[in-house]
Design a protein around this motif. Sequence first.
Motif, PDB file in Angstrom:
ATOM      1  N   THR A   5     -10.755  10.996   9.824  1.00  0.00           N
ATOM      2  CA  THR A   5     -10.530  10.154   8.654  1.00  0.00           C
ATOM      3  C   THR A   5     -11.583   9.055   8.618  1.00  0.00           C
ATOM      4  O   THR A   5     -12.268   8.790   9.608  1.00  0.00           O
ATOM      5  CB  THR A   5      -9.139   9.503   8.685  1.00  0.00           C
ATOM      6  N   ARG A   6     -11.680   8.429   7.462  1.00  0.00           N
ATOM      7  CA  ARG A   6     -12.533   7.244   7.318  1.00  0.00           C
ATOM      8  C   ARG A   6     -11.731   6.188   6.568  1.00  0.00           C
ATOM      9  O   ARG A   6     -10.822   6.511   5.797  1.00  0.00           O
ATOM     10  CB  ARG A   6     -13.822   7.565   6.581  1.00  0.00           C
ATOM     11  N   ALA A   7     -12.098   4.951   6.785  1.00  0.00           N
ATOM     12  CA  ALA A   7     -11.434   3.847   6.097  1.00  0.00           C
ATOM     13  C   ALA A   7     -12.045   3.657   4.712  1.00  0.00           C
ATOM     14  O   ALA A   7     -13.239   3.889   4.509  1.00  0.00           O
ATOM     15  CB  ALA A   7     -11.593   2.569   6.902  1.00  0.00           C
ATOM     16  N   ASN A   8     -11.207   3.241   3.765  1.00  0.00           N
ATOM     17  CA  ASN A   8     -11.671   2.914   2.428  1.00  0.00           C
ATOM     18  C   ASN A   8     -10.811   1.764   1.912  1.00  0.00           C
ATOM     19  O   ASN A   8      -9.754   1.465   2.480  1.00  0.00           O
ATOM     20  CB  ASN A   8     -11.586   4.125   1.499  1.00  0.00           C
ATOM     21  N   THR A  47      -9.350  10.094  -3.324  1.00  0.00           N
ATOM     22  CA  THR A  47      -8.932  11.360  -2.713  1.00  0.00           C
ATOM     23  C   THR A  47      -7.481  11.285  -2.249  1.00  0.00           C
ATOM     24  O   THR A  47      -6.908  10.213  -2.128  1.00  0.00           O
ATOM     25  CB  THR A  47      -9.849  11.715  -1.522  1.00  0.00           C
ATOM     26  N   GLU A  48      -6.899  12.443  -1.998  1.00  0.00           N
ATOM     27  CA  GLU A  48      -5.600  12.542  -1.338  1.00  0.00           C
ATOM     28  C   GLU A  48      -5.785  13.418  -0.113  1.00  0.00           C
ATOM     29  O   GLU A  48      -6.692  14.238  -0.103  1.00  0.00           O
ATOM     30  CB  GLU A  48      -4.555  13.170  -2.272  1.00  0.00           C
ATOM     31  N   ASP A  52      -1.832   5.765   6.009  1.00  0.00           N
ATOM     32  CA  ASP A  52      -1.634   4.395   6.514  1.00  0.00           C
ATOM     33  C   ASP A  52      -2.076   3.300   5.540  1.00  0.00           C
ATOM     34  O   ASP A  52      -2.812   2.386   5.917  1.00  0.00           O
ATOM     35  CB  ASP A  52      -2.358   4.201   7.849  1.00  0.00           C
ATOM     36  N   PRO A  53      -1.616   3.307   4.293  1.00  0.00           N
ATOM     37  CA  PRO A  53      -2.056   2.269   3.358  1.00  0.00           C
ATOM     38  C   PRO A  53      -1.393   0.915   3.635  1.00  0.00           C
ATOM     39  O   PRO A  53      -0.239   0.848   4.069  1.00  0.00           O
ATOM     40  CB  PRO A  53      -1.613   2.819   2.007  1.00  0.00           C
ATOM     41  N   TYR A  54      -2.143  -0.140   3.393  1.00  0.00           N
ATOM     42  CA  TYR A  54      -1.614  -1.501   3.480  1.00  0.00           C
ATOM     43  C   TYR A  54      -2.447  -2.388   2.580  1.00  0.00           C
ATOM     44  O   TYR A  54      -3.521  -1.996   2.111  1.00  0.00           O
ATOM     45  CB  TYR A  54      -1.601  -2.015   4.929  1.00  0.00           C
ATOM     46  N   LEU A  55      -1.942  -3.579   2.318  1.00  0.00           N
ATOM     47  CA  LEU A  55      -2.719  -4.527   1.535  1.00  0.00           C
ATOM     48  C   LEU A  55      -2.766  -5.860   2.244  1.00  0.00           C
ATOM     49  O   LEU A  55      -1.900  -6.186   3.065  1.00  0.00           O
ATOM     50  CB  LEU A  55      -2.183  -4.656   0.105  1.00  0.00           C
ATOM     51  N   GLU A  56      -3.804  -6.605   1.946  1.00  0.00           N
ATOM     52  CA  GLU A  56      -3.970  -7.967   2.430  1.00  0.00           C
ATOM     53  C   GLU A  56      -4.141  -8.844   1.201  1.00  0.00           C
ATOM     54  O   GLU A  56      -4.862  -8.474   0.279  1.00  0.00           O
ATOM     55  CB  GLU A  56      -5.181  -8.087   3.340  1.00  0.00           C
ATOM     56  N   LEU A  57      -3.447  -9.981   1.197  1.00  0.00           N
ATOM     57  CA  LEU A  57      -3.542 -10.831   0.039  1.00  0.00           C
ATOM     58  C   LEU A  57      -3.740 -12.281   0.430  1.00  0.00           C
ATOM     59  O   LEU A  57      -3.246 -12.743   1.450  1.00  0.00           O
ATOM     60  CB  LEU A  57      -2.312 -10.686  -0.854  1.00  0.00           C
ATOM     61  N   GLN A  58      -4.498 -12.949  -0.412  1.00  0.00           N
ATOM     62  CA  GLN A  58      -4.741 -14.377  -0.295  1.00  0.00           C
ATOM     63  C   GLN A  58      -3.820 -15.034  -1.322  1.00  0.00           C
ATOM     64  O   GLN A  58      -3.888 -14.709  -2.515  1.00  0.00           O
ATOM     65  CB  GLN A  58      -6.208 -14.640  -0.618  1.00  0.00           C
ATOM     66  N   ILE A  59      -2.956 -15.922  -0.845  1.00  0.00           N
ATOM     67  CA  ILE A  59      -1.933 -16.481  -1.731  1.00  0.00           C
ATOM     68  C   ILE A  59      -1.747 -17.963  -1.422  1.00  0.00           C
ATOM     69  O   ILE A  59      -1.921 -18.381  -0.285  1.00  0.00           O
ATOM     70  CB  ILE A  59      -0.630 -15.664  -1.598  1.00  0.00           C
ATOM     71  N   PHE A  60      -1.414 -18.728  -2.446  1.00  0.00           N
ATOM     72  CA  PHE A  60      -1.314 -20.178  -2.316  1.00  0.00           C
ATOM     73  C   PHE A  60       0.077 -20.671  -2.655  1.00  0.00           C
ATOM     74  O   PHE A  60       0.587 -20.427  -3.750  1.00  0.00           O
ATOM     75  CB  PHE A  60      -2.333 -20.849  -3.253  1.00  0.00           C
ATOM     76  N   TRP A 127      -6.785   1.879   2.997  1.00  0.00           N
ATOM     77  CA  TRP A 127      -6.192   3.163   3.342  1.00  0.00           C
ATOM     78  C   TRP A 127      -7.208   3.973   4.149  1.00  0.00           C
ATOM     79  O   TRP A 127      -8.388   3.640   4.198  1.00  0.00           O
ATOM     80  CB  TRP A 127      -5.760   3.939   2.090  1.00  0.00           C
ATOM     81  N   LYS A 128      -6.710   5.012   4.793  1.00  0.00           N
ATOM     82  CA  LYS A 128      -7.574   6.011   5.429  1.00  0.00           C
ATOM     83  C   LYS A 128      -7.520   7.259   4.570  1.00  0.00           C
ATOM     84  O   LYS A 128      -6.500   7.547   3.932  1.00  0.00           O
ATOM     85  CB  LYS A 128      -7.079   6.349   6.832  1.00  0.00           C
ATOM     86  N   GLU A 129      -8.612   7.996   4.579  1.00  0.00           N
ATOM     87  CA  GLU A 129      -8.675   9.244   3.824  1.00  0.00           C
ATOM     88  C   GLU A 129      -9.374  10.286   4.673  1.00  0.00           C
ATOM     89  O   GLU A 129     -10.181   9.962   5.548  1.00  0.00           O
ATOM     90  CB  GLU A 129      -9.383   9.035   2.493  1.00  0.00           C
TER      91      GLU A 129
END
Length: 132
Positions: A5-8, A47-48, A52-60, A127-129
């Motif tokens: 897999t590779r990260a994207n 792609t599918e 292992d999807p996740y998100l990172e967010l900057q929040i105030f 995510w990884k694909e």
Amino acid sequence: MDQPTRANYALLTVQEHLGDSADGLDVSWAEFVGNHRSSEFEFTVPTEPVIDPYLELQIFDISAYDHEILVNGDALTGFDIPPADGWQYWMDPITGADLVEGTNTLRFVRDASTGDDFVIGTVTIHWKEPVE
């Protein structure tokens, strides 16, 4: 043998203020979008399957646990954003919603009963694909 897999990722610049009033926070650089939900932001997954999807967010300035993050219209499971004063950077696994090949959407929904004002800065969806 496991498939390599590779990260994207996709980077979204949100810069939106949710709250009861545009005067609730001194953030003139952020667009006030009201007391219920952010704009809907689109990003592309090339792609599918998505692994292992996740998100990172900057929040105030989050004051309550009850706000939701929606991916493709589905709320992520668990609490999404913990309360904290000032800027924070938070990571959340994408569970309860699926990323799909092609166009995906992200939206924040504010729990208006909290009286909370907050700003979403940027969001990075990871995510990884599979590598073909």
